[in-house]
Design a protein around this motif. Structure first.
Motif, PDB file in Angstrom:
ATOM      1  N   VAL A 153      -9.301   4.175  -3.954  1.00  0.00           N
ATOM      2  CA  VAL A 153      -9.673   3.645  -2.642  1.00  0.00           C
ATOM      3  C   VAL A 153      -8.884   2.389  -2.290  1.00  0.00           C
ATOM      4  CG1 VAL A 153     -11.594   2.675  -1.293  1.00  0.00           C
ATOM      5  CG2 VAL A 153     -12.001   4.606  -2.836  1.00  0.00           C
TER       6      VAL A 153
ATOM      7  N   LEU B 115       0.601   4.320  -2.666  1.00  0.00           N
ATOM      8  CA  LEU B 115       0.282   5.680  -2.215  1.00  0.00           C
ATOM      9  C   LEU B 115       1.342   6.697  -2.638  1.00  0.00           C
ATOM     10  CD1 LEU B 115      -1.107   4.853   1.340  1.00  0.00           C
ATOM     11  CD2 LEU B 115      -2.407   5.734  -0.608  1.00  0.00           C
TER      12      LEU B 115
ATOM     13  N   PHE C  41      -5.951   2.207   0.208  1.00  0.00           N
ATOM     14  CA  PHE C  41      -6.351   2.414   1.593  1.00  0.00           C
ATOM     15  C   PHE C  41      -6.997   1.157   2.173  1.00  0.00           C
ATOM     16  CE2 PHE C  41      -6.193   6.664  -0.279  1.00  0.00           C
ATOM     17  CZ  PHE C  41      -5.429   7.339   0.670  1.00  0.00           C
TER      18      PHE C  41
ATOM     19  N   SER D 291       0.843  -1.206   0.000  1.00  0.00           N
ATOM     20  CA  SER D 291       0.000   0.000   0.000  1.00  0.00           C
ATOM     21  C   SER D 291       0.875   1.252   0.000  1.00  0.00           C
ATOM     22  CB  SER D 291      -0.931   0.005   1.218  1.00  0.00           C
ATOM     23  OG  SER D 291      -0.190   0.057   2.435  1.00  0.00           O
TER      24      SER D 291
ATOM     25  N   LEU E 238      -4.028  -0.824   3.120  1.00  0.00           N
ATOM     26  CA  LEU E 238      -3.448  -0.235   4.328  1.00  0.00           C
ATOM     27  C   LEU E 238      -4.246  -0.659   5.562  1.00  0.00           C
ATOM     28  CD1 LEU E 238      -1.448   1.696   5.686  1.00  0.00           C
ATOM     29  CD2 LEU E 238      -3.027   3.576   5.172  1.00  0.00           C
ATOM     30  N   ALA E 239      -5.577  -0.629   5.455  1.00  0.00           N
ATOM     31  CA  ALA E 239      -6.439  -1.017   6.571  1.00  0.00           C
ATOM     32  C   ALA E 239      -6.251  -2.501   6.914  1.00  0.00           C
ATOM     33  CB  ALA E 239      -7.896  -0.741   6.223  1.00  0.00           C
TER      34      ALA E 239
END
Length: 249
Positions: free
Chosen positions: A169, A143, A172, A139, A175-176
């Motif tokens: 999206v 980014l 992210f 991620s 990342l989550a």
């Protein structure tokens, strides 16, 4: 039959891949080789295709224009012909290094021992740490150039093709998931989410590889120029398999 056209609006590698993707979908086109340095695109086709067909294909993207062009300068052509193709190892070196580092750290952290105990290896801890490292690192690279990743991702992901904003999206979401694995948040929910997200993502990858589409893999964002291949399929399905294994243990 091969023709070279003038294409304006290309400013980066993501633009080249966008041109390649859009024009490759025109019926009768066999291959597209964009060249932003010379504002050109060389198109190989089964039979002559009117320039208007290419202009129509690029109409949704007003940033780019295509028109007839004279031959490329001889100096550029010679440089292109003399460029030696990269070996498999050289091509995927960044990806292999990242996997090696993540695997190494995960193995080290998977060993546990008390003061008077013999260290033992925990497969569950290894997979949990590997998944956390994978999603956090991948991620991060996406980014670094979110726009470039979204444009590359939309060339093969089924949802991003229909809803381009999904490409913005997705990093992210990774990342989550990385944070969730790192803090061991709701393991069952996290693993199910991984299976759904990575499983669906792999469908577009598999379809692109089976169709022999020569497009860029967006797994490391727009930072590295990695071609789509079975390596990408293995990468996605490995995450699905690990998540499934963690649910089963």
């Amino acid at each position: 039959m091969t023709h070279t056209y003038e294409v304006t609006g290309m400013t980066c590698e993501a633009c080249e891949y966008k041109i390649q993707h859009v024009l490759s979908n025109v019926e009768g086109v066999k291959s597209v080789t964009p060249d932003r340095t010379n504002n050109a695109a060389t198109i190989e086709m089964d039979k002559h295709i009117p320039t208007s067909r290419f202009q129509e294909a690029l109409k949704p993207y007003p940033k780019y224009t295509i028109s007839e062009k004279v031959d490329l300068p001889a100096t550029h052509t010679m440089a292109f012909e003399e460029e030696a193709p990269k070996s498999w190892l050289a091509t995927y070196k960044p990806l292999l290094l990242i996997f090696t580092f993540i695997t190494g750290v995960s193995v080290i952290t998977a060993f546990h021992a008390g003061i008077f105990e013999i260290a033992h290896f925990s497969a569950m801890h290894f997979m949990n740490h590997f998944m956390a490292g994978f999603f956090l690192v991948f991620s991060f690279f996406k980014l670094l150039n979110l726009k470039g990743f979204a444009e590359s991702y939309a060339m093969y992901d089924l949802l991003a093709m229909k809803v381009p904003s999904y490409g913005y999206v997705y990093p992210f979401i990774e990342l989550a998931l990385g944070i969730a694995y790192l803090v061991n948040f709701q393991p069952v929910t996290t693993n199910i989410a991984t299976i759904v997200v990575m499983g669906f993502s792999s469908i577009g990858v598999i379809m692109s590889v089976l169709d022999n589409k020569k497009i860029r893999c967006a797994c490391l964002g727009a930072v590295f120029n990695l071609p789509m291949s079975t390596v990408t399929i293995i990468e996605d399905l490995l995450m699905v398999a690990m998540a499934a294994a963690m649910l089963a243990i």
